[in-house]
Design an enzyme around this catalytic site. Structure first.
Site, short mmCIF file in Angstrom:
data_model
loop_
_atom_site.label_atom_id
_atom_site.label_comp_id
_atom_site.label_asym_id
_atom_site.label_seq_id
_atom_site.Cartn_x
_atom_site.Cartn_y
_atom_site.Cartn_z
CG HIS A 97 6.71 38.52 18.88
ND1 HIS A 97 5.68 37.65 19.16
CD2 HIS A 97 7.17 38.94 20.08
CE1 HIS A 97 5.53 37.54 20.47
NE2 HIS A 97 6.44 38.32 21.05
CD GLU A 98 9.44 41.96 20.87
OE1 GLU A 98 8.70 42.60 21.65
OE2 GLU A 98 9.84 40.82 21.13
CG HIS A 101 4.22 42.67 22.40
ND1 HIS A 101 3.28 41.85 22.99
CD2 HIS A 101 5.37 41.93 22.33
CE1 HIS A 101 3.83 40.67 23.27
NE2 HIS A 101 5.09 40.69 22.87
CG HIS A 105 0.22 50.25 24.13
ND1 HIS A 105 1.30 51.09 24.23
CD2 HIS A 105 -0.66 50.66 25.09
CE1 HIS A 105 1.08 51.97 25.20
NE2 HIS A 105 -0.09 51.74 25.73
#
Length: 228
Positions: A97-98, A101, A105
Site C-alpha cells: 500500500h505504501e 503511494h 508519485h
C-alpha cells in the site's frame, strides 16, 4: 462549543475508536499469518518499487505501531518494525500500500499532487482553526461574525484535504492489491486477508472525512442561523 457540535464530536469519536480497534485487531490477526512467498515487508516494498521502474525511493524502518507512510519529499517508504521485518500477510499488504503511494508519485497521480500542495496550508490551519472557531462563536454572540467566518474557511481547507485523501488512499490500495495478486506474492488464501486489512485501513479515512464534513456543516449552520 455548542451542544450539537459536542454531540457530533462524541458520536464520530466513538465511531473512530471502534474502527480503529477493528483495524488493530485485523492487523494483529493477519500479522500471525505467515506469507507463503516468504518475503519480508521490506522485500515486498523493494520488489514492488523495482517492478514499477522506481529506483530512487528508499525503504526505511521507523518506530511506532502502524506508523507506516510514504514521504514524497524525501522519497522514502517508511515502514513500522512489524511491517519492515514481518514475513506476514499484514506486512505485505501494508508495505505494498505504501509503495502504491510511491507509484502515484512517480506517475504524477493528480489527487496526490493536490494533497501534497495543500500540506503546508493544512499544517498551519489545523493548528489555529479550533481557537479561531471558539473565539468566533464567542464574538458571534455579540453580533460579530467575521472571525467565525474565518474559522469556517480554515476548517473548509482541512475538510478539502480529508476529501482529497480518500481517492489517494483507495487508489494506493487498489494498486497494491492488483500487484500482490498479479505477482502471486499472496496466494488465494492470503489475498482476501490483505484486501480485508486494507479495507479497514481505508475505512479510518472515510470516517475522518465524514466527521470533518458534518462538523463543517454544523458550523456553517450556526453561522447562517445567527446571521439570520
Amino acid at each position: 462549543m455548542t451542544p450539537g457540535i459536542m454531540m457530533v464530536s462524541l458520536l464520530f469519536m466513538g465511531i473512530s475508536m471502534v474502527v480503529s480497534m477493528i483495524l488493530k485487531s485485523k492487523f494483529t490477526r493477519y500479522s500471525k499469518v505467515p506469507l507463503s512467498s516468504g518475503l519480508s515487508g521490506k522485500e515486498v516494498a523493494e520488489k514492488m518499487l523495482r517492478e514499477n521502474g522506481i529506483y530512487d525511493v528508499q525503504v526505511t524502518s521507523v518506530q511506532g505501531f502502524l506508523s507506516d507512510h510514504y514521504d514524497p519529499a524525501k522519497k522514502t517508504v517508511n515502514l513500522s518494525p512489524e511491517v519492515y521485518e514481518g514475513h506476514t500477510v499484514a506486512a505485505a499488504a501494508v508495505a505494498a500500500h505504501e509503495c502504491g503511494h510511491a507509484v502515484q508519485h512517480a506517475t504524477q497521480y493528480a489527487p496526490l499532487q493536490m494533497r501534497s500542495k495543500l500540506v503546508p496550508t493544512v499544517q498551519f490551519s489545523s493548528t489555529i482553526v479550533n481557537w479561531v472557531l471558539l473565539a468566533g462563536l464567542v464574538l458571534a454572540a455579540s453580533g460579530s461574525y467575521t472571525l467565525l467566518l474565518a474559522g469556517i474557511v480554515l476548517m473548509a481547507i482541512t475538510v478539502l484535504f480529508s476529501l482529497i485523501t480518500l481517492p489517494v488512499e483507495f487508489d494506493a490500495s487498489k494498486r497494491a492489491l492488483a500487484w500482490l495478486n498479479h505477482t502471486n506474492i499472496t496466494d488465494n488464501r492470503e489475498y482476501p486477508m490483505a484486501k480485508d486489512a486494507l479495507k479497514w485501513a481505508a475505512t479510518t479515512y472515510v470516517v475522518a472525512a465524514l466527521a470533518a464534513v458534518v462538523m463543517l456543516l454544523q458550523y456553517i449552520s450556526i453561522f447562517m442561523g445567527r446571521r439570520d
